[in-house]
Design a protein around this motif. Structure first.
Motif, PDB file in Angstrom:
ATOM      1  N   SER A 183      -1.436  -6.344   4.964  1.00  0.00           N
ATOM      2  CA  SER A 183      -0.480  -5.477   4.268  1.00  0.00           C
ATOM      3  C   SER A 183       0.182  -4.551   5.265  1.00  0.00           C
ATOM      4  CB  SER A 183      -1.171  -4.664   3.169  1.00  0.00           C
ATOM      5  OG  SER A 183      -2.106  -3.764   3.717  1.00  0.00           O
ATOM      6  N   GLY A 184       1.360  -4.078   4.896  1.00  0.00           N
ATOM      7  CA  GLY A 184       2.022  -3.070   5.716  1.00  0.00           C
ATOM      8  C   GLY A 184       1.274  -1.758   5.602  1.00  0.00           C
ATOM      9  N   THR A 185       1.156  -1.270   4.376  1.00  0.00           N
ATOM     10  CA  THR A 185       0.408  -0.049   4.086  1.00  0.00           C
ATOM     11  C   THR A 185      -0.550  -0.341   2.943  1.00  0.00           C
ATOM     12  OG1 THR A 185       2.274   1.337   4.746  1.00  0.00           O
ATOM     13  CG2 THR A 185       0.583   2.375   3.405  1.00  0.00           C
ATOM     14  N   GLY A 186      -1.817  -0.070   3.162  1.00  0.00           N
ATOM     15  CA  GLY A 186      -2.816  -0.315   2.130  1.00  0.00           C
ATOM     16  C   GLY A 186      -3.409   0.987   1.619  1.00  0.00           C
ATOM     17  N   HIS A 187      -3.386   1.165   0.305  1.00  0.00           N
ATOM     18  CA  HIS A 187      -4.008   2.320  -0.349  1.00  0.00           C
ATOM     19  C   HIS A 187      -4.984   1.774  -1.379  1.00  0.00           C
ATOM     20  CE1 HIS A 187      -0.972   5.012   1.310  1.00  0.00           C
ATOM     21  NE2 HIS A 187      -0.046   4.161   0.899  1.00  0.00           N
ATOM     22  N   GLY A 188      -6.265   2.011  -1.185  1.00  0.00           N
ATOM     23  CA  GLY A 188      -7.243   1.515  -2.138  1.00  0.00           C
ATOM     24  C   GLY A 188      -8.367   0.774  -1.451  1.00  0.00           C
ATOM     25  N   VAL A 189      -8.688  -0.409  -1.957  1.00  0.00           N
ATOM     26  CA  VAL A 189      -9.818  -1.192  -1.449  1.00  0.00           C
ATOM     27  C   VAL A 189      -9.321  -2.567  -1.018  1.00  0.00           C
ATOM     28  CG1 VAL A 189     -12.047  -2.215  -2.031  1.00  0.00           C
ATOM     29  CG2 VAL A 189     -11.418   0.007  -2.974  1.00  0.00           C
ATOM     30  N   GLU A 190      -9.713  -2.967   0.186  1.00  0.00           N
ATOM     31  CA  GLU A 190      -9.427  -4.309   0.687  1.00  0.00           C
ATOM     32  C   GLU A 190     -10.756  -4.969   1.046  1.00  0.00           C
ATOM     33  OE1 GLU A 190      -6.795  -3.939   4.024  1.00  0.00           O
ATOM     34  OE2 GLU A 190      -5.168  -3.129   2.814  1.00  0.00           O
TER      35      GLU A 190
END
Length: 157
Positions: free
Chosen positions: A89-96
């Protein structure tokens, strides 16, 4: 019996395609791009729900994305990404969560991978079986072998 299952599958697929095209918050279900409810525009769409048997591609995710192999998000991923092998992802907010690795230019939240996490500016937690790498970390890196960051405000284990 097989004919009824095939007809039901076609109706569900067509129904989801129609729903996805009418709603600003899209749902995407597919096998691999472009064999999905978003079709050939999948890489330009932002989804609130994605379910992909092998791989999914999108401009963004705002809820939940699950793929057997990989989630490829071109821009923002807000929510939960789960893949058997890889999340990008470019920008990840949360859970990966990924079996092999997570790659994000910027990440805030939690990245968990069987092998490695790579992030530009990261805030939150990076947890990997082998290594975590980031340009800047504000939080914690837990890696089985290597944790690397140019700037860190937090802890490395």
């Amino acid at each position: 019996m097989k004919r009824h299952i095939l007809i039901l599958t076609v109706f569900i697929f067509v129904g989801l395609t129609t729903l996805a095209q009418q709603s600003p918050k899209r749902a995407n279900i597919g096998l691999v791009p472009p064999i999905s409810s978003n079709g050939t525009t999948a890489s330009k769409d932002t989804n609130s729900f994605s379910l992909n048997a092998i791989a999914g591609v999108s401009a963004g995710e705002t809820g939940f994305a699950l793929a057997g192999f990989a989630n490829l998000v071109r821009h923002n991923a807000d929510g939960v990404l789960i893949a058997g092998f890889l999340n990008t992802s470019g920008t990840g907010h949360g859970v990966e969560l990924a079996g092999f690795g997570n790659f994000a230019k910027k990440s805030s939240g939690t990245q968990v991978a069987g092998f490695a996490n790579f992030g530009g500016n990261t805030s939150g937690l990076q947890l990997a079986g082998f290594m975590n790498m980031a340009k800047s970390v504000n939080g914690m890196q837990l890696g089985g072998f290597i944790n690397k960051a140019e700037n860190i405000h937090g802890m490395q284990f």
